[in-house]
Design a protein around this motif. Structure first.
Motif, short mmCIF file in Angstrom:
data_model
loop_
_atom_site.label_atom_id
_atom_site.label_comp_id
_atom_site.label_asym_id
_atom_site.label_seq_id
_atom_site.Cartn_x
_atom_site.Cartn_y
_atom_site.Cartn_z
N THR A 56 0.84 -1.19 0.00
CA THR A 56 0.00 0.00 0.00
C THR A 56 0.88 1.25 0.00
OG1 THR A 56 -0.13 -0.13 2.40
CG2 THR A 56 -1.92 -1.14 1.16
N TYR A 61 -2.26 2.56 8.14
CA TYR A 61 -3.44 3.44 8.13
C TYR A 61 -4.11 3.39 9.50
CZ TYR A 61 -2.86 3.26 3.06
OH TYR A 61 -2.35 3.34 1.80
N SER A 65 -10.65 1.20 6.48
CA SER A 65 -11.26 1.73 5.26
C SER A 65 -10.23 2.16 4.22
CB SER A 65 -12.19 2.88 5.62
OG SER A 65 -12.74 3.45 4.46
N PRO A 66 -9.23 3.01 4.54
CA PRO A 66 -8.26 3.38 3.51
C PRO A 66 -7.38 2.22 3.08
CG PRO A 66 -7.78 4.51 5.59
CD PRO A 66 -9.05 3.76 5.77
N VAL A 68 -8.41 -0.99 2.79
CA VAL A 68 -9.23 -1.75 1.84
C VAL A 68 -9.34 -0.99 0.51
CG1 VAL A 68 -11.57 -2.59 1.41
CG2 VAL A 68 -10.51 -2.96 3.63
N LYS A 69 -9.46 0.34 0.58
CA LYS A 69 -9.54 1.15 -0.64
C LYS A 69 -8.26 1.00 -1.47
CE LYS A 69 -10.23 5.86 -2.26
NZ LYS A 69 -10.40 7.27 -1.89
N ALA A 70 -7.10 1.04 -0.83
CA ALA A 70 -5.82 0.89 -1.54
C ALA A 70 -5.70 -0.49 -2.17
CB ALA A 70 -4.66 1.15 -0.59
N PHE A 72 -8.23 -2.47 -3.16
CA PHE A 72 -9.13 -2.57 -4.31
C PHE A 72 -8.67 -1.72 -5.48
CE2 PHE A 72 -11.96 -4.95 -1.65
CZ PHE A 72 -12.53 -5.84 -2.56
N GLN A 73 -8.01 -0.60 -5.21
CA GLN A 73 -7.43 0.17 -6.31
C GLN A 73 -6.36 -0.64 -7.03
OE1 GLN A 73 -6.14 3.79 -4.40
NE2 GLN A 73 -8.11 4.82 -4.73
N HIS A 74 -5.55 -1.38 -6.26
CA HIS A 74 -4.54 -2.27 -6.86
C HIS A 74 -5.20 -3.33 -7.72
CE1 HIS A 74 -1.59 -5.45 -7.28
NE2 HIS A 74 -2.23 -6.21 -6.41
N GLU A 76 -8.25 -3.33 -9.15
CA GLU A 76 -8.90 -2.75 -10.33
C GLU A 76 -7.88 -2.27 -11.36
OE1 GLU A 76 -12.04 -2.59 -11.24
OE2 GLU A 76 -12.96 -3.36 -9.42
#
Length: 153
Positions: A56, A61, A65-66, A68-70, A72-74, A76
């Motif tokens: 990440t 973090y 939440s941030p 998991v967001k990082a 899922f960005q990886h 996608e």
């Protein structure tokens, strides 16, 4: 051999040693193309990395939440195939699911394959279809009306 100190700070030598050891354990022995996420030791919050070597952007973090967001960005950006909305619309026209509402990526996580894309769920006002990665769809289900006068919220 010097024993590294442990502490409550990710930048201390003990935390760095633990993080380096855990990173080797996560990446060692994984096959190319396997994406599995593991927790890294973090004394200040939440941290993780993927078996492919992705880490990440931040070392840790304050909340999940941030993190998991990082992750899922990886997925996608680097792993999952991009959406082809035209193909989904074309496949959805073959089924009578009414006016289309939207679509949702289907994800599967197994020990053998890791985290991978397994198709799309396309929703209409009358039902849903599942479109496999090869582009072929089948009806997932039809919406049913409530038979009671009041519904629980």
């Amino acid at each position: 051999m010097k024993i590294t100190e442990l502490g409550l700070d990710d930048s201390l030598p003990g935390a760095q040693f633990a993080r380096g050891l855990k990173q080797q354990m996560i990446v060692d022995g994984t096959e190319p193309g396997i994406h599995r996420f593991e927790r890294l030791p973090s004394y200040e919050g939440y941290a993780g990395m993927c078996a492919c070597g992705f880490e990440t952007p931040e070392p840790s973090y304050d909340s999940m939440s941030p993190l998991v967001k990082a992750i899922f960005q990886h997925l996608e950006r680097d792993v999952f195939p991009p959406v082809d909305e035209a193909a989904l619309l074309k496949e959805a026209q073959r089924f009578n699911v009414g006016k289309l509402i939207g679509y949702h990526r289907l994800i599967e996580t197994t020990d053998e394959h890791g985290t991978r894309h397994t198709g799309w769920l396309v929703a209409g006002v009358e039902g849903t279809i599942r479109v496999r990665p090869d582009g072929f769809g089948h009806v997932q289900g039809r919406w049913s009306s409530f038979t009671t006068e009041t519904q629980e919220v």
